[in-house]
Motif scaffolding. Structure first.
Motif, PDB file in Angstrom:
ATOM      1  N   THR A  72      60.242  31.191 -11.652  1.00  0.00           N
ATOM      2  CA  THR A  72      59.797  30.052 -12.467  1.00  0.00           C
ATOM      3  C   THR A  72      60.371  28.752 -11.908  1.00  0.00           C
ATOM      4  OG1 THR A  72      59.642  31.443 -14.423  1.00  0.00           O
ATOM      5  CG2 THR A  72      59.912  29.078 -14.802  1.00  0.00           C
ATOM      6  N   ASP A 177      52.513  31.187  -4.761  1.00  0.00           N
ATOM      7  CA  ASP A 177      53.448  31.948  -5.577  1.00  0.00           C
ATOM      8  C   ASP A 177      53.354  33.402  -5.087  1.00  0.00           C
ATOM      9  OD1 ASP A 177      54.579  33.544  -7.525  1.00  0.00           O
ATOM     10  OD2 ASP A 177      53.663  32.509  -9.227  1.00  0.00           O
ATOM     11  N   SER A 200      61.042  35.954  -6.136  1.00  0.00           N
ATOM     12  CA  SER A 200      62.048  36.193  -7.177  1.00  0.00           C
ATOM     13  C   SER A 200      62.631  37.593  -7.019  1.00  0.00           C
ATOM     14  CB  SER A 200      61.366  36.056  -8.550  1.00  0.00           C
ATOM     15  OG  SER A 200      62.266  36.378  -9.577  1.00  0.00           O
ATOM     16  N   LYS A 203      61.926  41.119  -9.011  1.00  0.00           N
ATOM     17  CA  LYS A 203      60.647  41.828  -8.863  1.00  0.00           C
ATOM     18  C   LYS A 203      60.730  42.850  -7.728  1.00  0.00           C
ATOM     19  CE  LYS A 203      58.630  38.989 -11.849  1.00  0.00           C
ATOM     20  NZ  LYS A 203      58.213  39.395 -13.181  1.00  0.00           N
TER      21      LYS A 203
HETATM   22  C1  LIG Z   1      53.297  35.712 -10.306  1.00  0.00           C
HETATM   23  C2  LIG Z   1      54.582  35.325 -10.965  1.00  0.00           C
HETATM   24  N1  LIG Z   1      55.097  34.113 -10.746  1.00  0.00           N
HETATM   25  C3  LIG Z   1      56.247  33.718 -11.289  1.00  0.00           C
HETATM   26  C4  LIG Z   1      56.962  34.548 -12.116  1.00  0.00           C
HETATM   27  C5  LIG Z   1      58.239  34.076 -12.712  1.00  0.00           C
HETATM   28  O1  LIG Z   1      59.336  34.714 -12.115  1.00  0.00           O
HETATM   29  P1  LIG Z   1      60.760  34.752 -12.849  1.00  0.00           P
HETATM   30  O2  LIG Z   1      60.679  35.813 -13.890  1.00  0.00           O
HETATM   31  O3  LIG Z   1      61.725  35.089 -11.756  1.00  0.00           O
HETATM   32  O4  LIG Z   1      60.983  33.406 -13.410  1.00  0.00           O
HETATM   33  C6  LIG Z   1      56.463  35.818 -12.403  1.00  0.00           C
HETATM   34  C7  LIG Z   1      57.165  36.721 -13.338  1.00  0.00           C
HETATM   35  O5  LIG Z   1      56.558  37.541 -14.001  1.00  0.00           O
HETATM   36  C8  LIG Z   1      55.252  36.239 -11.790  1.00  0.00           C
HETATM   37  O6  LIG Z   1      54.736  37.447 -12.008  1.00  0.00           O
END
Ligand SMILES: Cc1ncc(COP(=O)(O)O)c(C=O)c1O
Length: 387
Positions: A72, A177, A200, A203
């Protein structure tokens, strides 16, 4: 009770190897990397090595890697940081898509409230954007394009190389992303042709609370946090050394096992799809059957053929020890269908009756077969076939 975790797109457990690599930096190796004494030098070299490692895995240089706290934050940093610089050059138009993660969509909404124009591109029935739509949406004020690599709900993979080529030809900066794709499919920034890219750690079996934004050198971006000179002055604050070490270790592991693990997980996914097709004539598959992450299966119960409540389905699976996600979200007390499934053309009731299974390192063939049996029983109990 047997417990089966099929929500690896939401998050993954920390790899024991990553935890072992992190431990010394949570205990005895505590120096501040900015300190010039031996305690500081010890953690400085750990963070430098982690940066080098992750840069190598993404096909870039350590000076283009910025550690942040999550996906995020990486997305917010990319969009807010670059948009404020592009406005100085008279550019105030951003292109994105309707199926992005909320961390992109809400950042765009914030930018819209601050005078930016945003184009939200449609997707096709499989959830893919059309690169020609990107080309048609570019105008003289366009400064930034942000299109996700793989979708977190359906696993659909966008044609990032085609979009980056269009962006480059038009002199527009391109962010993707890659939070869901990293570790599952190749993510090489040169190969993809992107200028900025987010990942991130949680994941891909790294710790929660750390991510990376890749920013190609030469791209001017407004600093995210003011203070010290960390992250080349763009994101101040004492570095999260243990987590950076954990991210690098988890990334090394997942990239190393990608070929064999993808084959194993694809076999599980194919078996799951086969059983679903045989046993549930009233379901629709969401996402691109050909261009999709190997670990995601997203289904909807077709509202024209069956009445079934997605939330009840999820609760019943949970009571049986099986963790999945539904295609809806509870916002201010009401159930809202997924914006991704709606953008793909699903009607509201069908979108609400959706389930995402996301497989991972711990998933076995027995888990898949057991889950399908349990699902069959639940659907028999709470589903009402129409006609
Ligand atoms: C495609 C995508 N972008 C961004 C994020 C956000 O990641 P984080 O949980 O590390 O903030 C997620 C989380 O589910 C995601 O699936």
């Amino acid at each position: 009770m047997r417990r089966i975790y099929l929500d690896n797109t939401a998050t993954t457990p920390l790899a024991p190897e990553a935890f072992d690599a992190m431990k010394p930096f949570l205990t005895e190796k505590f120096g501040n990397p900015s300190s010039i004494h031996s305690f500081g030098r010890e953690t400085r070299s750990a963070i430098d090595e982690s940066r080098e490692q992750i840069a190598g895995l993404m096909g870039t240089k350590p000076g283009e890697i910025y550690f942040v706290s999550c996906g995020t934050e990486a997305n917010n940093f990319a969009l807010k940081g670059y948009s404020s610089k592009m406005r100085e050059r008279g550019k105030d138009h951003i292109i994105t898509s309707k199926t992005e993660h909320h961390s992109i969509l809400e950042t765009c909404e914030h930018l819209e409230n601050n005078g930016f124009q945003i184009s939200y591109l449609n997707v096709d029935e499989f959830g893919m954007i059309d690169p020609d739509d990107v080309r048609r949406s570019i105008n003289s004020r366009t400064g930034l394009i942000s299109i996700m690599h793989a979708n977190n709900e359906t696993g659909t993979i966008n044609r990032i190389k085609a979009v980056s080529g269009i962006a480059r030809d038009s002199g527009v900066i391109f962010h993707t992303d890659a939070v869901q794709s990293f570790g599952k499919i190749p993510v090489d920034v040169d190969e993809l042709g992107v200028d900025m890219l987010s990942i991130s750690a949680h994941k891909f079996y790294g710790p929660k609370g750390i991510g990376v934004l890749y920013i190609s050198s030469g791209i001017e971006i407004e600093r995210l946090l003011h203070g010290g000179g960390q992250e080349r002055g763009k994101r101040a604050g004492t570095e999260n050394i243990a987590y950076a070490v954990g991210l690098a270790k988890a990334a090394e592991l997942i990239c190393g096992e990608r070929a064999s693990e993808n084959k194993r997980i694809s076999d599980l996914k194919n078996q799951m799809i086969k059983i679903l097709k045989e046993q549930f004539p009233f379901i629709l598959f969401n996402g691109n059957p050909a261009e999709s992450l190997p670990n995601v299966v997203n289904i909807s119960f077709d509202s024209r053929k069956i009445n079934i409540d997605g939330e009840a389905l999820l609760m019943n699976l949970d009571l049986a020890g099986i963790a999945v996600s539904s295609g809806s979200a509870c916002t201010s007390g009401s159930i809202k269908p997924s914006h991704v499934l709606i953008a793909m053309g699903r009607d509201i009731d069908t979108a609400k009756a959706s389930i995402r299974f996301s497989l991972g390192r711990s998933t076995t063939m027995d888990d898949i077969e057991y889950t399908m049996d349990v699902l069959q029983n639940i659907v028999k109990r709470i589903g009402v076939i129409k006609g």
